[in-house]
Structures are given as structure tokens and as C-alpha cells.
Scaffold this active site. Structure first.
Site, PDB file in Angstrom:
ATOM      1  CG  ASP A  24      -1.942  -1.148   1.177  1.00  0.00           C
ATOM      2  OD1 ASP A  24      -1.908  -1.945   0.219  1.00  0.00           O
ATOM      3  OD2 ASP A  24      -2.739  -1.276   2.128  1.00  0.00           O
ATOM      4  CD  GLU A  72      -7.065  -0.082   3.095  1.00  0.00           C
ATOM      5  OE1 GLU A  72      -5.955   0.013   3.640  1.00  0.00           O
ATOM      6  OE2 GLU A  72      -8.151   0.101   3.706  1.00  0.00           O
ATOM      7  CE  LYS A 129      -3.589  -4.436   1.266  1.00  0.00           C
ATOM      8  NZ  LYS A 129      -4.280  -3.551   2.188  1.00  0.00           N
ATOM      9  CE  LYS A 132      -8.047  -0.893   7.328  1.00  0.00           C
ATOM     10  NZ  LYS A 132      -8.034   0.314   6.464  1.00  0.00           N
ATOM     11  CB  VAL A 157       2.505   2.444   4.917  1.00  0.00           C
ATOM     12  CG1 VAL A 157       3.895   3.038   4.898  1.00  0.00           C
ATOM     13  CG2 VAL A 157       1.786   2.758   3.595  1.00  0.00           C
ATOM     14  CB  THR A 158       0.461   1.901   8.730  1.00  0.00           C
ATOM     15  OG1 THR A 158      -0.721   1.214   9.135  1.00  0.00           O
ATOM     16  CG2 THR A 158       0.091   3.187   8.020  1.00  0.00           C
ATOM     17  CB  CYS A 162      -2.237  -2.781   5.304  1.00  0.00           C
ATOM     18  SG  CYS A 162      -3.898  -2.081   5.210  1.00  0.00           S
ATOM     19  CD  GLN A 202       4.219 -15.113  22.355  1.00  0.00           C
ATOM     20  OE1 GLN A 202       3.740 -16.155  22.773  1.00  0.00           O
ATOM     21  NE2 GLN A 202       3.502 -14.108  21.907  1.00  0.00           N
TER      22      GLN A 202
HETATM   23  N1  TIU Z   1      -2.579   0.287   4.336  1.00  0.00           N
HETATM   24  C1  TIU Z   1      -3.012   0.495   5.574  1.00  0.00           C
HETATM   25  O1  TIU Z   1      -2.289   0.270   6.549  1.00  0.00           O
HETATM   26  N2  TIU Z   1      -4.275   1.064   5.716  1.00  0.00           N
HETATM   27  C2  TIU Z   1      -4.654   1.853   6.767  1.00  0.00           C
HETATM   28  O2  TIU Z   1      -5.806   2.281   6.833  1.00  0.00           O
HETATM   29  N3  TIU Z   1      -3.685   2.158   7.704  1.00  0.00           N
HETATM   30  C3  TIU Z   1      -3.798   3.048   8.732  1.00  0.00           C
HETATM   31  O3  TIU Z   1      -2.876   3.092   9.545  1.00  0.00           O
HETATM   32  N4  TIU Z   1      -4.861   3.852   8.831  1.00  0.00           N
END
Ligand code: TIU
Length: 221
Positions: A24, A72, A129, A132, A157-158, A162, A202
Site C-alpha cells: 500500500d 488498498e 485489496k 487490510k 505501510v502501515t 495492513c 515468542q
Molecule cells: N494500508 C493500511 O495500513 N491502511 C490503513 O488504513 N492504515 C492506517 O494506519 N490507517
């Protein structure tokens, strides 16, 4: 098998079954006026990793290894956007609303595009997609099988949303997952730190973590 120095222990991998998954890196998350900004986030934090993700991508390209990019985004008619996702929170702009980079998080709009620095090239996969995680309602799993991939290096990210969701989904499906810690970022530094720690805790409950240079050294060797 080769190895990459990593936490919680060296990551064993076969280059022939290793691919890069970039999650993303879209204008909607990294640029001003997009989805990330509409949620009240400081998108400049995310811009800082662009050169590192670029180096990682270049290394995979030079080594001739598979690359998969995800985005996304939702269909223009919003048929794949659950009301629970559209109505969550109190954003300045909701998914599907018109913003400075086109409709927020909608396929085909400028904001949903991958940033220019990381544009996919011929032969690389791009997964759109609605969730997430990259497996839900996509052909990501089929592509991994068709490409005969077993070892997945993650960037993007993030970190705790995701990236972590997709790593957990991949781990449950039997893939060996390695996160490039300097090629991923969160709007919240404490969440990134916690996500990185919980992935490799772990005994590697979700996977491994390491720095981009360690990965580049191993795949270029
Ligand atoms: N790609 C992804 O992480 N989508 C999000 O909405 N991330 C946020 O941190 N908001």
C-alpha cells in the site's frame, strides 16, 4: 538454503522461492489530502521510508526475484466497501468522497495509485485489496502459489495495520515472513515499535524482522 541475520534468529531462505511484498505505498497513505491525512494523520512520517523501499525494490529487481505490490482500494460503486468501514470514525473525508487526489481510496483515482518512486514495472504483480489483509477477496494467495513462493519479505505501510495483518494471514497459511523494519512505517512511532516487537516475539510467532541492508546483502550475494 541461505540465511539473513534477523530477529529472533537468522531467516533461512531459498532465493528461488523468495518474493518481495510491498504493501500500500499509495498516494492516499503517503501524500497530502489522501485517506491517511483525512484520518488526521501526519503523512510526512511515511514519506521518510520511500528511499529505503526503493533500494529494497531495486535489489529484488536486480536479483530477478518476484515482486508483488498491493493497493488498498475499493470499486467506484463501493460494492466492496462494508458500511462498517465507510462509517467508522469521524474522518474529514470518507472513502469514496471527492478529495484533492480524486475519490478517496477508489480504484483508478490518482490517490489510489502507487507513488511514482515505486511504480510497478512489467512482470510485477499488483493486487487491489478491499481489506487490510492482502488475502481477503483477492487472488494474492493464488499468485503466491503460481510463483512458487515460500519466503516473503515485507515492506510498506502501515506497519501495525495492513503490513501486520497481511503478515499474520501469510504466517497462518504457512509462509515464512520477514519484515524490513526500516522499509515500513506507521503514523504512530509507538505502534510501529510494538508491531515489530510482537512479530518476532515468542520465537518468531508471526515471523522475522531485520534491516533492508541485511536483506540486500543476502539476495545480491
Ligand atoms: N494500508 C493500511 O495500513 N491502511 C490503513 O488504513 N492504515 C492506517 O494506519 N490507517
Amino acid at each position: 538454503m541461505k540465511t539473513i541475520p534477523a530477529q529472533p534468529f537468522s531467516f533461512p531462505f531459498d532465493p528461488q522461492t523468495t518474493g518481495l511484498v510491498i504493501i500500500d505505498m499509495q498516494r492516499d497513505f503517503v501524500g497530502p489530502g489522501g485517506f491517511g491525512a483525512s484520518l488526521g494523520n501526519d503523512v510526512e512520517r511515511l514519506q521518510a521510508i520511500i528511499p529505503t523501499v526503493q533500494r529494497l525494490l531495486d535489489g529484488f529487481r536486480k536479483a530477478g526475484l518476484s515482486v508483488i505490490h498491493t493497493r488498498e482500494c475499493h470499486k467506484p460503486d463501493l460494492s466492496d466497501l462494508p458500511p462498517a468501514k465507510r462509517h467508522r470514525g469521524n474522518p474529514a473525508l470518507r472513502i469514496g468522497d471527492a478529495g484533492p487526489m480524486g475519490r478517496i481510496l477508489i480504484a483508478g483515482e490518482p490517490g489510489a495509485e502507487i507513488i511514482p518512486e515505486l511504480q510497478p514495472v512489467e512482470g510485477e504483480f499488483v493486487i487491489d485489496k478491499p481489506g487490510k489483509g492482502a488475502f481477503y477477496a483477492t487472488d494474492f494467495g493464488e499468485i503466491l502459489k503460481a510463483e512458487n513462493l515460500q519466503h516473503l519479505v515485507f515492506a510498506g505501510v502501515t506497519t501495525e495495520v495492513c503490513v501486520q495483518t497481511t503478515m499474520r494471514e501469510a504466517n497462518d497459511r504457512g509462509y515464512d515472513c520477514l519484515l524490513a523494519t526500516d522499509a515500513t512505517e506507521s503514523y504512530f512511532p509507538e505502534f510501529k515499535q510494538a508491531a515489530v516487537a510482537m512479530i518476532c516475539a515468542q520465537g518468531g510467532i508471526v515471523g522475522w524482522t531485520t534491516e533492508t541492508d541485511r536483506i540486500l546483502e543476502a539476495i545480491s550475494d
